[in-house]
Design an enzyme around this catalytic site. Structure first.
Site, PDB file in Angstrom:
ATOM      1  N   CYS A  85       0.735  -1.123   0.015  1.00 41.55           N
ATOM      2  CA  CYS A  85      -0.138  -0.123   0.066  1.00 41.55           C
ATOM      3  C   CYS A  85       1.083   0.979   0.011  1.00 41.55           C
ATOM      4  O   CYS A  85       1.754   1.391   0.924  1.00 41.55           O
ATOM      5  CB  CYS A  85      -0.934  -0.003   1.229  1.00 41.55           C
ATOM      6  SG  CYS A  85      -1.836   1.490   1.536  1.00 41.55           S
ATOM      7  N   CYS A 204      -0.810   3.593  -6.552  1.00 35.60           N
ATOM      8  CA  CYS A 204      -1.569   3.140  -5.443  1.00 35.60           C
ATOM      9  C   CYS A 204      -1.903   1.748  -6.031  1.00 35.60           C
ATOM     10  O   CYS A 204      -2.118   1.435  -7.266  1.00 35.60           O
ATOM     11  CB  CYS A 204      -2.917   3.754  -5.566  1.00 35.60           C
ATOM     12  SG  CYS A 204      -4.170   3.179  -4.702  1.00 35.60           S
TER      13      CYS A 204
HETATM   14  N1  DGL Z   1      -4.040   0.629  -1.904  1.00 34.05           N
HETATM   15  C1  DGL Z   1      -3.474   1.620  -1.442  1.00 34.05           C
HETATM   16  C2  DGL Z   1      -2.445   2.490  -1.893  1.00 34.05           C
HETATM   17  O1  DGL Z   1      -1.519   2.040  -2.361  1.00 34.05           O
HETATM   18  C3  DGL Z   1      -4.560   2.726  -0.383  1.00 34.05           C
HETATM   19  C4  DGL Z   1      -5.614   2.917  -1.000  1.00 34.05           C
HETATM   20  C5  DGL Z   1      -6.548   3.579   0.018  1.00 34.05           C
HETATM   21  O2  DGL Z   1      -6.929   2.969   1.014  1.00 34.05           O
HETATM   22  O3  DGL Z   1      -6.945   4.824  -0.217  1.00 34.05           O
HETATM   23  O4  DGL Z   1      -2.013   3.924  -1.729  1.00 34.05           O
END
Ligand code: DGL
Length: 294
Positions: A85, A204
């Site tokens: 993440c 993301c």
């Molecule tokens: N998948 C996550 C990232 O790479 C977070 C997305 C989220 O929860 O806003 O930032």
């Protein structure tokens, strides 16, 4: 909290699965590549879908939630946790590595996804103009700007926040007609900052789930970089340089999927994404070691 601390202590020094954490579904895009690169390794994936999205939350909250998830995965025996993440990597990783790990267990490791990406970005851009789509949290943190300026100071870098993209994925609207509007809007926003961009990072881990629509609106001459393979290659390299951690990974090729939300919904999307049927388990409370209350 005591029970969790006891469980962490009980698993210290014992090999375990690799933990992979994300706020929700996004980390599956990393997990898929990790499993194909390390098919022998056991993995536990934890998606905090109940509290997603993280990208619009404060620094303190993302840090608190991420630390809870890391501690939970440690209690389940993980010696190595990947924050799959960007938002958690941007807002919590450094604190966890520097402040929390030495107290919890100095022999365990937590790694993120930003460093592996910024390390190789120079190989992909031809003209040195790079763009990034990220959550509002990742973009506001400036983590990519700082890392890229350190490692590739010649690169002209712009980032653009896409607050609606993660909710589209978490609400299973990635393929719906409404997604097109928000995807096109943010692409115009980023390319409006620098029309010379030749490489775009999907910063993301949820965004690869929108890939076909993003590809549709990004001009063909611009390369779109997803992080899964990059993070997998970086983990292979890390384990080869750290045999003491390589020895701490159990070798059964198994996968456990955990979510803090509705397990059937999670299993459905995860099965499509992983290409085979998977069954997720609900974790109602990350501060207790093994409660699977649904
Ligand atoms: N998948 C996550 C990232 O790479 C977070 C997305 C989220 O929860 O806003 O930032």
């Amino acid at each position: 909290m005591r029970l969790l601390a006891d469980a962490i202590r009980a698993t210290a020094g014992h090999p375990g699965p690799i933990g992979v954490f994300d706020s929700g579904y996004g980390g599956l895009t990393i997990l898929r590549e990790l499993r194909s690169a390390l098919p022998w390794a056991d993995f536990i994936y934890l998606g905090d879908n109940a509290r997603a999205p993280y990208g619009t939350r404060s620094f303190d909250l993302v840090y608190r939630f991420t630390l809870e998830a890391v501690r939970y995965l440690f209690a389940r025996g993980c010696q190595l946790v990947i924050l799959a993440c960007n938002t958690a990597s941007a807002k919590a990783l450094r604190n966890i590595q520097q402040h929390d790990l030495p107290q919890i267990d100095p022999d365990r490791r937590v790694l993120g996804v930003i460093r592996p990406t910024t390390e190789i970005i120079g190989k992909y851009t031809k003209n040195g103009h790079v763009g990034l789509f990220g959550t509002p949290g990742t973009v506001a943190s400036g983590s990519y700007d700082i890392e890229i300026a350190k490692l590739n100071p010649e690169i002209v870098f712009h980032s653009h926040a896409c607050p609606m993209w993660v909710p589209l994925v978490e609400n299973l609207e990635a393929d719906g007609p409404g997604a097109d509007y928000f995807i096109k809007k943010e692409i115009d926003g980023l390319l409006g900052l620098d029309s010379e961009i030749d490489t775009i990072i999907l910063g993301c881990t949820h965004y690869p789930l929108l890939y076909s629509k993003i590809r549709k609106y990004v001009p063909d001459n611009i390369r779109i970089l997803v992080q899964g393979e990059i993070v997998a290659a970086s983990l292979i390299d890390y384990l080869s340089r750290h045999p003491e951690m390589d020895r701490m990974v159990t070798r059964g090729g198994t996968l456990e999927l955990l979510t803090t939300e509705e397990p059937d919904k999670f299993s459905g999307l995860a099965s499509v994404f992983m290409g085979h049927d998977v069954c997720a388990e609900r974790i109602a409370d990350l501060t207790l070691p093994f409660p699977n209350i649904s």
